[in-house]
Design a protein around this motif. Sequence first.
Motif, mmCIF file in Angstrom:
data_model
loop_
_atom_site.group_PDB
_atom_site.id
_atom_site.type_symbol
_atom_site.label_atom_id
_atom_site.label_comp_id
_atom_site.label_asym_id
_atom_site.label_seq_id
_atom_site.Cartn_x
_atom_site.Cartn_y
_atom_site.Cartn_z
ATOM 1 N N SER A 139 -12.101 6.275 0.568
ATOM 2 C CA SER A 139 -10.923 7.372 0.632
ATOM 3 C C SER A 139 -10.267 6.824 1.466
ATOM 4 O O SER A 139 -10.376 5.763 1.894
ATOM 5 N N ASN A 140 -9.374 6.960 1.807
ATOM 6 C CA ASN A 140 -8.811 7.150 2.505
ATOM 7 C C ASN A 140 -8.716 7.858 3.742
ATOM 8 O O ASN A 140 -8.099 7.016 5.054
ATOM 9 N N THR B 14 -7.886 4.807 -4.645
ATOM 10 C CA THR B 14 -9.363 5.350 -3.495
ATOM 11 C C THR B 14 -9.562 6.611 -3.952
ATOM 12 O O THR B 14 -9.428 6.701 -5.591
ATOM 13 N N ASN C 135 -2.956 5.914 -4.220
ATOM 14 C CA ASN C 135 -4.540 7.224 -5.256
ATOM 15 C C ASN C 135 -3.752 8.140 -6.153
ATOM 16 O O ASN C 135 -4.412 9.396 -6.150
ATOM 17 N N SER D 24 -10.222 -2.559 1.170
ATOM 18 C CA SER D 24 -9.680 -3.623 0.576
ATOM 19 C C SER D 24 -8.975 -4.735 0.361
ATOM 20 O O SER D 24 -9.498 -5.875 -0.614
ATOM 21 N N ALA E 163 -9.683 2.823 3.921
ATOM 22 C CA ALA E 163 -9.792 2.518 1.643
ATOM 23 C C ALA E 163 -8.587 0.958 2.071
ATOM 24 O O ALA E 163 -8.907 0.485 1.647
ATOM 25 N N THR F 51 0.458 -1.153 -0.090
ATOM 26 C CA THR F 51 -0.077 -0.081 0.002
ATOM 27 C C THR F 51 0.792 1.114 -0.400
ATOM 28 O O THR F 51 1.633 1.878 0.596
ATOM 29 N N THR G 137 -3.682 7.252 0.798
ATOM 30 C CA THR G 137 -4.148 6.094 0.940
ATOM 31 C C THR G 137 -3.952 5.020 1.778
ATOM 32 O O THR G 137 -5.432 4.546 2.892
#
Length: 277
Positions: free
Chosen positions: A262-263, A246, A229, A271, A267, A9, A14
């Motif tokens: 979104s963050n 995101t 992102n 995910s 996120a 990630t 993010t």
Amino acid sequence: MKNIKLVATDLDGTFLKNDRTISEANIEALHKLGEKKIIRVAATGRNLQKVKAVLQPDLPFDYVVFSSGAGVYNWQTRQLVANQNLKATSATKLLNHFISRDVNFHAFFPVPDNHKHYYYRGKEDCEEFERYFKFNVAHAEPLKTDSLPKGELCQFLIIIKQNEERFNRLKSEIEALCPEIRVIRASSPITPRYIWIEVFHHSVSKGNGVNEICKRLGISKDETMGLGNDYNDFDLLEFTMHSFLTENSPHEIKHKYPVVPSNENDAFAFSVQSLLA
């Protein structure tokens, strides 16, 4: 999404919230991934010192790919396991080119000391350049044009106002200087409507950094997942088999990958939830 053995990630925008904190849901997701023996990687444009400013030592990541892939760090053992700097010949060519063009730029020391950098003020005033300088002044020193550094450098940073035509022109111009270099684009994490132009060795990318980890651990590309992102996450998302953006990603790139919340809305936890069932 079955048989995933590694999750990577991005951090800013993010995994991290806008205030650079980490949600409880994301921390819990990291712990649960670890329980399932899934390797957890942070892949970021931040240098290692700036990573340590936002990630606590006990946060359960396994590896950090930092400076967009210029370095790979074992978060558990606190060891640098791989790095790639610009060769001295390329660094000198770039220094001379940017000085001759009289542009604002930063030139960073080689990994692992690339939190330190030289700065050069060109003819064009740039508020974003000054903001970056203000944030990093403790590790900055002026570039002496009559006595340029002779060794390797990690990267260069040029900051311009949002202008697609100018970015594309500069990218082509810079990459034509020598075959060893490549340009990575990022949206400014400081101020909207600015483009950060980052110049690295051509092998530097978040994807290559994650691939280095995969090779060391015997993990195949088919067993990887990535989350990002922004433009500078494309190298990561193109490498990982299952990739997501995101909701807070720039609108013009959202069509490229499936979109998760979104963050600000966990996120990362969202995910990976199917991996934790």
